[in-house]
Design a protein around this motif. Structure first.
Motif, PDB file in Angstrom:
ATOM      1  N   THR A 112       0.804  -1.225   0.000  1.00 49.05           N
ATOM      2  CA  THR A 112       0.000   0.000   0.000  1.00 49.05           C
ATOM      3  C   THR A 112       0.840   1.280   0.000  1.00 49.05           C
ATOM      4  O   THR A 112       0.678   2.133  -0.882  1.00 49.05           O
ATOM      5  N   PRO A 113       1.763   1.472   0.955  1.00 50.92           N
ATOM      6  CA  PRO A 113       2.549   2.714   0.906  1.00 50.92           C
ATOM      7  C   PRO A 113       3.492   2.770  -0.289  1.00 50.92           C
ATOM      8  O   PRO A 113       3.791   3.863  -0.797  1.00 50.92           O
ATOM      9  N   LEU A 114       3.964   1.611  -0.766  1.00 55.48           N
ATOM     10  CA  LEU A 114       4.830   1.600  -1.949  1.00 55.48           C
ATOM     11  C   LEU A 114       4.078   2.101  -3.173  1.00 55.48           C
ATOM     12  O   LEU A 114       4.627   2.854  -3.994  1.00 55.48           O
ATOM     13  N   ILE A 115       2.825   1.690  -3.317  1.00 52.99           N
ATOM     14  CA  ILE A 115       2.020   2.126  -4.461  1.00 52.99           C
ATOM     15  C   ILE A 115       1.769   3.631  -4.395  1.00 52.99           C
ATOM     16  O   ILE A 115       1.947   4.352  -5.383  1.00 52.99           O
ATOM     17  N   CYS A 116       1.364   4.109  -3.228  1.00 52.36           N
ATOM     18  CA  CYS A 116       1.047   5.541  -3.095  1.00 52.36           C
ATOM     19  C   CYS A 116       2.276   6.407  -3.367  1.00 52.36           C
ATOM     20  O   CYS A 116       2.216   7.372  -4.145  1.00 52.36           O
ATOM     21  N   ALA A 117       3.392   6.055  -2.736  1.00 53.49           N
ATOM     22  CA  ALA A 117       4.606   6.847  -2.949  1.00 53.49           C
ATOM     23  C   ALA A 117       5.121   6.686  -4.373  1.00 53.49           C
ATOM     24  O   ALA A 117       5.615   7.645  -4.980  1.00 53.49           O
ATOM     25  N   GLY A 118       4.996   5.489  -4.931  1.00 53.43           N
ATOM     26  CA  GLY A 118       5.427   5.267  -6.309  1.00 53.43           C
ATOM     27  C   GLY A 118       4.635   6.102  -7.297  1.00 53.43           C
ATOM     28  O   GLY A 118       5.187   6.589  -8.292  1.00 53.43           O
ATOM     29  N   LEU A 119       3.355   6.279  -7.035  1.00 51.35           N
ATOM     30  CA  LEU A 119       2.533   7.131  -7.907  1.00 51.35           C
ATOM     31  C   LEU A 119       3.031   8.575  -7.877  1.00 51.35           C
ATOM     32  O   LEU A 119       3.040   9.263  -8.906  1.00 51.35           O
ATOM     33  N   GLY A 120       3.448   9.044  -6.698  1.00 51.78           N
ATOM     34  CA  GLY A 120       3.968  10.399  -6.608  1.00 51.78           C
ATOM     35  C   GLY A 120       5.244  10.576  -7.408  1.00 51.78           C
ATOM     36  O   GLY A 120       5.435  11.594  -8.087  1.00 51.78           O
ATOM     37  N   VAL A 121       6.127   9.589  -7.351  1.00 49.55           N
ATOM     38  CA  VAL A 121       7.365   9.663  -8.129  1.00 49.55           C
ATOM     39  C   VAL A 121       7.063   9.543  -9.624  1.00 49.55           C
ATOM     40  O   VAL A 121       7.627  10.271 -10.449  1.00 49.55           O
ATOM     41  N   ALA A 122       6.168   8.628  -9.983  1.00 50.13           N
ATOM     42  CA  ALA A 122       5.844   8.413 -11.399  1.00 50.13           C
ATOM     43  C   ALA A 122       5.205   9.648 -12.023  1.00 50.13           C
ATOM     44  O   ALA A 122       5.512  10.005 -13.168  1.00 50.13           O
ATOM     45  N   LEU A 123       4.309  10.303 -11.296  1.00 56.20           N
ATOM     46  CA  LEU A 123       3.656  11.504 -11.828  1.00 56.20           C
ATOM     47  C   LEU A 123       4.689  12.594 -12.113  1.00 56.20           C
ATOM     48  O   LEU A 123       4.628  13.267 -13.148  1.00 56.20           O
ATOM     49  N   ALA A 124       5.638  12.762 -11.204  1.00 58.59           N
ATOM     50  CA  ALA A 124       6.685  13.757 -11.434  1.00 58.59           C
ATOM     51  C   ALA A 124       7.544  13.380 -12.636  1.00 58.59           C
ATOM     52  O   ALA A 124       7.936  14.238 -13.425  1.00 58.59           O
ATOM     53  N   ALA A 326      10.191   3.771  -3.573  1.00 60.10           N
ATOM     54  CA  ALA A 326       9.175   4.271  -4.505  1.00 60.10           C
ATOM     55  C   ALA A 326       9.784   4.643  -5.847  1.00 60.10           C
ATOM     56  O   ALA A 326       9.130   4.517  -6.890  1.00 60.10           O
ATOM     57  N   ILE A 327      11.031   5.102  -5.852  1.00 62.62           N
ATOM     58  CA  ILE A 327      11.703   5.416  -7.112  1.00 62.62           C
ATOM     59  C   ILE A 327      11.863   4.154  -7.948  1.00 62.62           C
ATOM     60  O   ILE A 327      11.607   4.146  -9.160  1.00 62.62           O
ATOM     61  N   THR A 328      12.266   3.068  -7.294  1.00 60.94           N
ATOM     62  CA  THR A 328      12.402   1.793  -7.992  1.00 60.94           C
ATOM     63  C   THR A 328      11.061   1.300  -8.517  1.00 60.94           C
ATOM     64  O   THR A 328      10.962   0.802  -9.641  1.00 60.94           O
TER      65      THR A 328
END
Length: 420
Positions: A112-124, A326-328
């Motif tokens: 769950t937190p990996l997905i949320c943080a990953g979305l933030g990195v991916a959007l940027a 999350a970057i990975t």
């Protein structure tokens, strides 16, 4: 195309040629697409990880001493060392006969937190920005969400909603400050986010040693437990809670923003070419601030999932390494919302099953980090993966392409008769 339009010697197009060209186009899209490269990168990383496990296995080392006299013992030990570890990883993350699908619920919780943080990195990433600040955004969101959870005493629905809003606002402000500084001063977002990570980390350490955040009667840096009305409801007998539903909804929201909204089109335009976007009338500065604020809000949701979901307290290690993982996740997901979602599930499975793998086979948990690092290595080098599997961009079996325009007719020969 009529027969007269074809150049001399060119066979007329046939239905079979058209079908061959279409089939070849589909094949090229499959083999050269980013999705297949990501899958193959994971496969190669798992194979190399298995070989590394086997190379450090005691039984493999023993059988290697008499390899030439009994090679079957060596290869059997080599196969068992790699497969047993991955079977244990599967049993600890997806399914086993004793617990059923309970490990899979734990995988969803960890993801769950990996997905949320990953979305933030991916959007940027999609907007051409490299957001390394998810770690700090998670920390700030955790601070604000935790304080709202243990300091304010409200009814269940209102309290939980307030905790979520406080966390998301905290992450959005922390990310938006980076966007503002980049847009107004031209400072690079990588430097800014790294510095903001340190500011958030030391701010957390300071607050946990203050009266407002330290648990009464404790000398350790730990906050009071959040009120029951401030945490996500969980499935009975499991740590899986409604935070995972929040992750799904955020994935849908980001997919809609990027693919269906005007602001998402502007984000992608700025990421592709800021100068061209500015010429087309896009406010690049506004897009930079907004995309970093939204990215921070998504990372903030990861902080909410931590304090209101699994941990229910605020500690110095509340963010762990989520911001950097999350970057990975975003890289493996090719910066797409659903790709990031499934990449988060994969890394959640690695985390959830690593403990079972170590207990069952003695394989160090660190091997999971090695596999994750190998995945990043291969994701960052798509030509290497294509070369390993023979998926070169230039196909040797490309069907002949029917020319769209006729070649110029050859010039008529000069008259042989009279005239100088």
């Amino acid at each position: 195309m009529s027969q007269s339009e074809l150049s001399p010697g060119t066979p007329p197009p046939t239905h079979a040629n058209t079908i061959n060209e279409q089939q070849h186009g589909v094949w090229v899209k499959i083999t050269q697409g980013p999705g297949l490269v990501s899958v193959l990168a994971v496969f190669v990383a798992l194979v190399l990880g298995g070989l590394l496990i086997a190379a450090t296995d005691a039984k493999v080392a023993t059988t290697a001493g008499y390899l030439f006299s009994r090679p079957s013992d060596f290869f059997s030990a080599l196969w068992a060392a790699g497969t047993d570890s991955y079977v244990s990883l599967f049993q600890g993350s997806i399914y086993n006969s004793r617990q059923g699908f309970a490990p899979f619920l734990e995988t969803l919780t960890v993801s769950t937190p990996l997905i949320c943080a990953g979305l933030g990195v991916a959007l940027a990433f999609r907007a051409g920005l490299f957001n390394i600040g998810a770690q700090g955004q998670i920390i700030i969101a955790s601070i604000m969400a935790a304080y709202a959870g243990f300091a304010w005493h409200l009814p269940f629905g209102i309290h939980l909603l307030l905790v979520i809003l406080m966390g998301i606002i905290g992450g959005a402000v922390w990310g938006g400050l980076v966007g503002l500084l980049k847009a107004r001063t031209g400072a690079h977002e990588v430097i800014l986010t790294i510095m903001f990570n340190y500011v958030a980390l030391y701010l957390l350490d300071f607050l946990l040693n203050t009266k407002a955040f330290q648990r009464p009667g404790e000398t350790n840096p730990i906050s009071p437990i959040l009120d029951p009305s401030a945490v996500f409801p969980a499935l009975p007998g499991s740590r899986l809670n409604l935070g995972f539903v929040m992750a799904i909804l955020l994935t849908i929201l980001v997919a809609w923003i990027l693919n269906r909204s005007t602001i998402g089109f502007e984000f992608r335009a700025v990421g592709a070419n800021p100068a061209a976007a500015r010429t087309a009338g896009v406010n690049v500065a506004r897009s930079t601030i907004l995309v970093m604020a939204i990215a921070g809000a998504l990372a903030g949701a990861a902080g909410v999932a931590q304090v209101a979901g699994t941990e229910q307290v605020l500690t110095a290690g509340i963010a762990a390494s989520l911001g950097f993982d999350a970057i990975t996740v975003a890289l493996l997901g090719r910066s797409t919302p659903w790709g990031t979602f499934f990449a988060g599930l994969l890394f959640g499975a690695f985390r959830a099953g690593a403990v079972t793998m170590q207990i069952s086979t003695g394989t160090p948990i660190d091997i999971v980090l090695v596999v994750q690092s190998l995945i990043v290595l291969f994701i960052a080098a798509p030509p290497l993966v294509r070369a390993m599997f023979g998926l070169n961009r230039k196909s040797k079996n490309k069907p002949p392409k029917t020319p769209k325009h006729a070649a110029p007719a050859p010039a008529a020969p000069a008259s042989q008769g009279g005239g100088a």
